[in-house]
Structure formats: structure tokens, C-alpha cells
Design an enzyme around this catalytic site. Structure first.
Site, PDB file in Angstrom:
ATOM      1  N   HIS A   1       3.295  -4.957  17.980  1.00 31.21           N
ATOM      2  CA  HIS A   1       3.530  -6.109  17.104  1.00 31.21           C
ATOM      3  C   HIS A   1       2.617  -6.049  15.884  1.00 31.21           C
ATOM      4  CE1 HIS A   1       4.238 -10.365  15.994  1.00 31.21           C
ATOM      5  NE2 HIS A   1       2.942 -10.368  15.729  1.00 31.21           N
ATOM      6  N   GLU A   2       1.346  -5.777  16.095  1.00 31.27           N
ATOM      7  CA  GLU A   2       0.412  -5.709  14.968  1.00 31.27           C
ATOM      8  C   GLU A   2       0.733  -4.524  14.064  1.00 31.27           C
ATOM      9  OE1 GLU A   2      -1.332  -8.160  14.334  1.00 31.27           O
ATOM     10  OE2 GLU A   2      -1.087  -9.151  16.280  1.00 31.27           O
TER      11      GLU A   2
ATOM     12  N   HIS B   1       3.298  -5.461  11.589  1.00 29.71           N
ATOM     13  CA  HIS B   1       2.797  -6.112  10.368  1.00 29.71           C
ATOM     14  C   HIS B   1       2.384  -5.068   9.328  1.00 29.71           C
ATOM     15  CE1 HIS B   1       3.092 -10.181  11.659  1.00 29.71           C
ATOM     16  NE2 HIS B   1       2.222 -10.071  12.644  1.00 29.71           N
TER      17      HIS B   1
END
Length: 246
Positions: A114-115, A118
Site C-alpha cells: 500500500h505504501e 503511494h
């Protein structure tokens, strides 16, 4: 006469005051917020005890997401704490917490991907992330001075100050709004890459989805809470305007 004053003052909201409406709606929003926090901590704890078959750590999973999108030069570093994972565009680094960085668990892979999502958003100039980045300075200013303006507006009975506070607080609500597509998209990128690159197997992917879905719910709850507070201030402002006309 008192009932009529309330009725006209709140422009059709009957005998309910701004506070009454706020607290009635606050209950389900608080329940959602508490449920979201419970889901995040519960799912993260549960799937932090489920180890990946391929022994893929969070740091390696983040690398895999970046590599699959052709993104290079992003640092991956360890940070202290739990659930403190984040991507910092200022130094172009992904920071993974201790339970994520070198742990080969389903939760670690889900959060790390998920990070990394980004980081990919910034590399691809994803429009919502540009909007969120652009409003950060205004949001920081608004969060710092909105309550001062609101407080003074209420104490001094100044509609102009009250309106200024509402506008400043609205910036925070807008930030929460534009954060939703950013977070949902990062999770979607993470899951898609996990599946395409086969970073996890079928049952493990289900676990990663539950972790990320629970985290997304906290952003929904934050937006609803902010919007509810904004609505309360707007109702107070409208009621004061109507009283001045009476």
C-alpha cells in the site's frame, strides 16, 4: 413563541438545534470510527501472525511493487512504532514500521505494498495525489486557525469571524475528501500487484485485502466526522443569521 423561534431560526429543522442534530448524527459516526479502529488493530494483529509461504518481507514486497511499475530510486527505510508506515514525498522514501519492514507476514506485505502504491502515485503524477499535495499548506493553516476564528466568532457574536472559521475548517474537510481516492487507489494498486506478481497466494491475498479494507474504513470515518462538525458550524451560522432577521 419559543418553538416558532427555533423553527424559523434553523430554517426548517423544526425544534432541533444545531447541537441536537450534531449529537444525533454523532452517535453512528462514532460507532463507525470505533469499529474501524477495532478492525484495523484486529486484522493487523491477526494477519501479523500469518506468515507468507514464500517468506516475502514487507521491504521486499515494497520493492516488488516499485519494480513492477518501473519506479526506481525510492528509498525503503525502517521507522519505529506500529502502524506508523508512510511514504514521504519530501525525501522520496517509504518508511515501514518494525512489524512490517523485515517481517514475512500477510499484514506486512499488504501494508508495505500500500505504501509503495503511494510512491507509484507520485511517480506517475496521479491527479488526486497532486490535488492533495497542493492543499496541504492551506489545510495546515486552516486546522491551526479555524478553531480560533470559530471560538472568537461565537464569543464576540461576529458572523464574519464565524464564517471565516467555517471556511478554514472546510479546508480540512476537503482534504479528508480528496484523501479517500488517494488511499483507495493505493490499496487497489497494492492488491493488483500482489495478484499479478503472485506475491501472496489465494488465502493470503484475502487476508491482505481485509487489512487494507479496514484501514480504508478509518479514512471514511474521519471524513464523516469532519463533515459532521462542518455541518454543525454551518447550522449555527445559519441560525444566527435568521435570528438577526427576526
Amino acid at each position: 413563541m419559543r418553538y416558532n423561534t427555533y423553527y424559523s431560526g434553523y430554517g426548517g429543522y423544526g425544534a432541533y438545534s444545531a447541537d441536537a442534530i450534531y449529537f444525533v448524527l454523532l452517535i453512528p459516526v462514532m460507532i463507525l470510527s470505533l469499529w474501524a479502529q477495532f478492525q484495523v488493530s484486529g486484522n493487523f494483529k491477526k494477519y501479523s501472525q500469518v506468515y507468507c509461504v514464500n517468506r516475502l518481507t514487507g521491504a521486499r514486497a515494497a520493492e516488488a511493487v516499485l519494480r513492477s511499475h518501473g519506479v526506481f530510486g525510492v528509498g525503503i527505510r525502517r521507522c519505529s512504532g506500529s502502524l506508523t508506515d508512510h511514504y514521504d514525498p519530501r525525501d522520496n522514501c517509504i518508511y515501514l514500521s518494525e512489524p512490517v519492514y523485515d517481517q514475512a507476514t500477510v499484514a506486512a506485505v499488504g501494508v508495505a505494498c500500500h505504501e509503495a502504491g503511494h510512491a507509484v502515485q507520485y511517480a506517475e503524477d496521479y491527479f488526486p495525489i497532486r490535488v492533495r499535495s497542493a492543499v496541504i499548506p492551506a489545510t495546515q493553516f486552516g486546522s491551526k486557525f479555524s478553531f480560533i476564528a470559530l471560538f472568537l466568532g461565537l464569543i464576540l457574536n461576529s458572523q464574519s469571524l464565524l464564517l471565516t472559521g467555517i471556511i478554514l475548517f472546510g479546508l480540512t474537510t476537503f482534504f479528508q475528501l480528496v484523501t479517500l481516492p488517494v488511499e483507495f487507489n493505493a490499496s487497489a494498486r497494492a492488491i493488483r500487484t500482489i495478484e499479478d506478481e503472485r506475491l501472496l497466494n489465494g488465502n493470503e491475498i484475502t487476508g491482505a485485502k481485509r487489512v487494507l479494507r479496514a484501514a480504508a474504513l478509518t479514512y471514511v470515518a474521519a471524513l464523516l466526522m469532519s463533515a459532521l462538525q462542518l455541518m454543525r458550524y454551518v447550522l449555527i451560522f445559519m441560525s444566527r443569521n435568521n435570528r438577526r432577521r427576526d
